[in-house]
Design an enzyme around this catalytic site. Structure first.
Site, PDB file in Angstrom:
ATOM      1  N   HIS A   1      42.441  46.528  47.949  1.00 50.97           N
ATOM      2  CA  HIS A   1      41.646  45.329  47.676  1.00 50.97           C
ATOM      3  C   HIS A   1      42.448  44.192  47.055  1.00 50.97           C
ATOM      4  CE1 HIS A   1      37.605  47.247  48.223  1.00 50.97           C
ATOM      5  NE2 HIS A   1      38.281  48.322  47.883  1.00 50.97           N
TER       6      HIS A   1
ATOM      7  N   LYS B   1      31.552  34.024  40.335  1.00 49.15           N
ATOM      8  CA  LYS B   1      32.501  35.119  40.558  1.00 49.15           C
ATOM      9  C   LYS B   1      33.182  35.390  39.231  1.00 49.15           C
ATOM     10  CE  LYS B   1      34.465  32.344  43.695  1.00 49.15           C
ATOM     11  NZ  LYS B   1      34.582  33.190  44.882  1.00 49.15           N
ATOM     12  N   ARG B   2      33.912  36.516  39.116  1.00 55.63           N
ATOM     13  CA  ARG B   2      34.665  36.759  37.894  1.00 55.63           C
ATOM     14  C   ARG B   2      35.581  35.575  37.588  1.00 55.63           C
ATOM     15  NH1 ARG B   2      34.400  41.889  35.320  1.00 55.63           N
ATOM     16  NH2 ARG B   2      36.069  41.012  34.041  1.00 55.63           N
TER      17      ARG B   2
ATOM     18  N   LYS C   1      41.259  32.427  41.145  1.00 60.13           N
ATOM     19  CA  LYS C   1      40.007  31.944  41.771  1.00 60.13           C
ATOM     20  C   LYS C   1      39.781  30.454  41.481  1.00 60.13           C
ATOM     21  CE  LYS C   1      37.819  36.536  41.342  1.00 60.13           C
ATOM     22  NZ  LYS C   1      37.456  36.940  42.715  1.00 60.13           N
TER      23      LYS C   1
ATOM     24  N   THR D   1      33.203  38.171  48.856  1.00 58.66           N
ATOM     25  CA  THR D   1      31.951  38.560  49.500  1.00 58.66           C
ATOM     26  C   THR D   1      30.831  37.605  49.113  1.00 58.66           C
ATOM     27  OG1 THR D   1      31.735  40.170  47.711  1.00 58.66           O
ATOM     28  CG2 THR D   1      32.410  41.020  49.855  1.00 58.66           C
TER      29      THR D   1
ATOM     30  N   LYS E   1      27.619  35.831  51.265  1.00 56.44           N
ATOM     31  CA  LYS E   1      26.227  35.783  50.810  1.00 56.44           C
ATOM     32  C   LYS E   1      25.701  34.356  50.825  1.00 56.44           C
ATOM     33  CE  LYS E   1      27.262  39.718  47.907  1.00 56.44           C
ATOM     34  NZ  LYS E   1      27.813  40.090  46.595  1.00 56.44           N
TER      35      LYS E   1
END
Ligand code: 26Q
Length: 817
Positions: free
Chosen positions: A361, A552-553, A558, A660, A664
């Protein structure tokens, strides 16, 4: 077509069962019961229905004789179960009515359920979506995880700073959906030594643990959508064996016996809150071995009870490792075969390496797990010997392939040489598995090219891609009933079991009436979120504004701080450029930072302080709102995702394996602003370039920029808007009277070298946002794009991901009940 209701449901006996649980399980009365007691009693009554099917499925001869996948994961971020299970068993309406007659609103009762937060983020949520899709498509499976007493910490903000509190998700009453399986408990050892015994001239090695604990399984039913198949998610809880480890006590291993008392209660106490970062803590390795050993034994128990031979294990069972966290299952299975079952090494290895498969991952070096040889040696002495032997035989293969090439051996070895020798878990996984996969096309290519190129040469058929997916039941049907109804009205209701059918919606993308209905649903979903924000944060949101969402985290890669800089640039322009105009925007964040990740916490703090000022600054005339929702979790995502207009997927290219949340939000009609990273690449392929906002450096450009010596100051000095935005962080604009309180981000982006190229992508990001602003002014054009996003992302159903695993890796058959 199958009936929508499978489970035998009789309203009156259901109501009787709820009332019985109110009195006998929760010791209250109909008159006095709180909403919570009603929810718990209803949950128990429903769980009784699914438990029946769970045991039936377990006993089904056809399933016992079919091949199963065992999904081993340290995390299953399942979210609330009651509402979702009601949809799966097709009893939502019936139970709404049954509870209504008892004076209870189902919607309110569902809000009483705490989220089981047994995961950090993407990897754990993926495991939960996969279990849903396995059960829905009736592929035999068992999910194996840990029954943490405390899930991921609860987050709150104090003066803008993240505070963590423990999450006792079971509450004092226990979780109504789980059932204890004491008959399936296992004993798990740690520490101790290896004994050598002679057996007819053969040398047998046997591990004598110094400490033994009990693994108690709890089953959570995974209810297949529109089927009466129920597969278990089996979560192991660690308990002390009382009285503790008498044997080692009597052997004089007094100190090791003490470990039992100190550690046994601790092993499954709490989920480690790091994601994409490993910390080599002893207790974490104990969790991993505890999980692997209990699961492997349970798999062998099922296999042997079904009357199968050990040699036929790969014919009936496959074991999928969710990242390297359960890697120790590989040497554990070897140990059982060789030491306990008396099998020869070579035969054991053939069976073992046809049984395991591994999903990678991440490419981030700091997230690749290594464990110190000395720690493994102490905690699991026999496993360390087995790892040496696996490595010894593997390096022979390497030498045969590349004779005399010492650097190849050094690079591929499972043991990393050095002052402290380390065991590379990813290498052990690749060597011990029959298949290895990445989680999106781009990521899998990079796994081949950068992470495991030599392995790819050595084993040219081993590396695969399986692009991630999300379950359409939770992430559209359940969380967005308005849109679901609209879709069903147009194309019928089977889309939830076959998401490719959504494509038929694209024929309505130009239909004005449909556009209006679609946008009205979006508006209602935005209102639902706005109400939540008003009630819980006392901030008023205008649903005419663009809802721009990053959930998200929190992680530098990110790039929540890129989003933050964009907000600062808008604030700057609103205050300083009289000609600047923009469509009102609401920037929505939700994210937890790992408690030890200092900069991540500083970014949360900065966004919170900016929000405080911006939201109350009369000069900007409500054009800009910033909200950081506390305690992001599955049930919050279910409210936020249907309300998103814009989906922020802005990681540095090459860093996000898949993502992911991107899937969504697109499914719920949001337009993505994103980099060419992870699954964004494939989302673009599906929805078309005109329906997504792609910006920024691509993987090869990122590489070249790093190679040529990236200097963030070049961008800072060349771009006045960037400079002005950054400078807002170093004064006291957002922390009146306290100069420099938001400096950390500024410093990391300039003197810190900006490792994730935020400054290099800033201008392109701002430009992409300007295109979004222009498009939103044309509501019809926007509606068309939004509809096409929903219509064209059927590929990202986790049902498809599971079929890819089934066809290309696991080779299972579905068993229809
Ligand atoms: C490892 C060692 C010690 C403690 C914790 C950990 C640990 C825990 C969780 C390491 C990593 C994780 C989680 C990683 C994760 O969520 N990765 C994400 O997986 C998603 C599903 O494939 C992808 O979509 C995301 O891109 C990826 O970041």
């Amino acid at each position: 077509m199958k009936p929508t209701q499978q489970i035998q449901f009789d309203k009156a006996s259901f109501q009787t069962s709820v009332k019985k649980h109110l009195s006998s399980t929760y010791a209250t009365t109909i008159e006095k019961a709180s909403s919570r007691a009603w929810y718990l009693a209803m949950g128990r009554a429903l769980a009784e229905l699914t438990t029946f099917d769970l045991l039936e499925t377990e006993q089904d001869e056809r399933i016992r004789n079919a091949k199963s996948v065992n999904y081993l994961s340290l995390e299953f971020l399942i979210g609330r179960l009651t509402g979702n299970n009601l949809i799966s068993i097709g009893l939502y309406e019936e139970v709404t009515q049954a509870m209504g007659e008892l004076g209870q609103s189902l919607t309110d009762l569902l809000e009483e359920e705490r989220d089981p937060s047994l995961g950090n983020g993407g990897l754990g949520r993926l495991a939960a979506c996969f279990m849903d899709s396995l059960a829905a498509q009736e592929f035999p499976t068992v999910g194996y995880g840990l029954h943490y007493e405390y899930g991921l910490f609860k987050q709150s903000f104090e003066q803008g700073h993240q505070k963590e509190a423990p999450d006792a998700w079971c509450g004092v009453e226990g979780y109504p959906w789980e059932i204890a399986r004491p008959d399936l408990a296992q004993e798990i050892g740690f520490y101790g030594h290896v004994e050598v015994v002679q057996d007819n001239g053969r040398e047998l090695r046997r591990w004598v643990p110094g400490m033994v604990v009990k693994a108690m399984p709890w089953d959570i039913p995974i209810v297949g959508y529109q089927s009466n198949t129920v597969y278990p998610l089996r979560l192991w809880e660690c308990q002390a064996i009382a009285p503790f480890s008498l044997e080692s006590f009597n052997n004089g291993n007094y100190f090791e016996a003490q470990h039992a008392l100190i550690d046994a209660g601790n092993i499954t106490k709490v989920l480690y809150p790091n994601d994409n970062h490993e910390k080599g803590k002893t207790l974490r390795l104990m969790q991993q071995y505890f999980h692997s050993a209990a699961s492997v034994r349970d798999i062998l128990r099922r296999h042997e009870e079904a009357g199968h031979t050990l040699a036929s294990l790969p014919k009936y069972e496959t074991i999928q490792l969710n990242d390297t966290h359960p890697t120790i299952a590989i040497p554990e299975l070897m140990r059982i075969f060789v030491d306990e079952k008396g099998m020869g090494w070579d035969e054991a290895w053939v069976i073992c390496s046809k049984t395991f498969a591994y999903t990678n991952h991440t490419l981030l070096p700091e997230a690749l797990e290594t464990w110190s040889e000395s720690l493994i040696q102490r905690l699991l002495p026999r496993h360390m010997e087995i790892i040496y032997q696996i490595n010894h035989l593997f390096l022979k293969e390497v030498r045969a392939k590349w004779p005399g090439d010492v650097s190849k051996q050094r690079k591929l070895s499972i043991i990393q040489e050095g002052f402290h020798r380390m065991v590379r878990m990813a290498n052990l996984c690749v060597v011990g598995s029959y298949a290895v996969n990445g989680v999106a096309a781009l990521h899998s290519d990079l796994v081949k090219r950068d992470l495991f190129p030599e392995f790819h040469e050595l084993y040219p058929t081993r590396l695969h891609n399986v692009t991630n997916g999300v379950t359409p039941r939770r992430w559209l049907k359940f969380c967005n009933p308005g849109l679901s109804q609209l879709i069903t009205d147009k194309i019928g209701k089977q889309w939830a079991a076959d998401l490719d059918q959504l494509e038929a919606i694209s024929q309505f993308a130009d239909d004005t009436e449909f556009q209006q209905q679609f946008m009205a649903v979006k508006k209602a979903n935005k209102q639902r979120l706005a109400d939540w924000v008003q009630d819980n944060m006392n901030i008023e949101l205008d649903t005419n504004a663009i809802f721009d969402v990053q959930i998200k985290r929190l992680h530098e890669y990110k790039r929540q701080h890129l989003n933050m800089l964009h907000i600062l640039s808008l604030y700057h322009r609103l205050l300083n450029d009289a000609d600047f105009d923009m469509v009102p925007r609401v920037f929505i964040f939700a994210a937890k930072a790992a408690p030890g990740y200092h900069l991540a916490k500083e970014i949360i703090y900065a966004i919170n302080k900016i929000a405080e000022k911006v939201n109350n600054d009369p000069r900007i005339n409500n054009k800009l709102k910033v909200v950081f929702l506390p305690d992001y979790r599955v049930s919050m995502a279910e409210i936020i995702i249907p309300a998103a207009d814009v989906s922020e997927q802005i990681s540095t290219a090459g860093k996000e394996a898949s993502g992911t949340g991107n899937m969504k939000m697109a499914l719920n009609g949001a337009l993505t602003i994103g980099t060419m990273d992870g699954a964004n690449v494939e989302i673009r392929e599906e929805v078309g370039d005109e329906n997504i906002y792609i910006f920024g450096l691509e993987v090869d450009e990122v590489e070249r920029l790093h190679a040529s010596g990236y200097n963030p100051y070049l961008y800072y000095n060349a771009d006045p808007l960037l400079k002005a935005s950054l400078e807002l962080l170093v004064g006291d604009e957002f922390t009146p009277g306290e100069v420099g309180k938001l400096r950390s981000t500024y410093d990391s982006l300039l003197d810190g070298g900006d490792p994730y190229l935020v400054l290099a992508d800033f201008a392109a990001y701002v430009e992409a946002h300007e295109a979004i602003d222009a498009q939103y002014r044309d509501q019809q054009g926007w509606a068309k794009k939004a509809i096409l996003n929903t219509a064209l992302v059927g590929k990202f159903s986790s049902d498809r991901s599971i079929r890819d695993y089934v066809n290309n890796i696991w080779q299972l058959e579905s068993v229809k009940r």
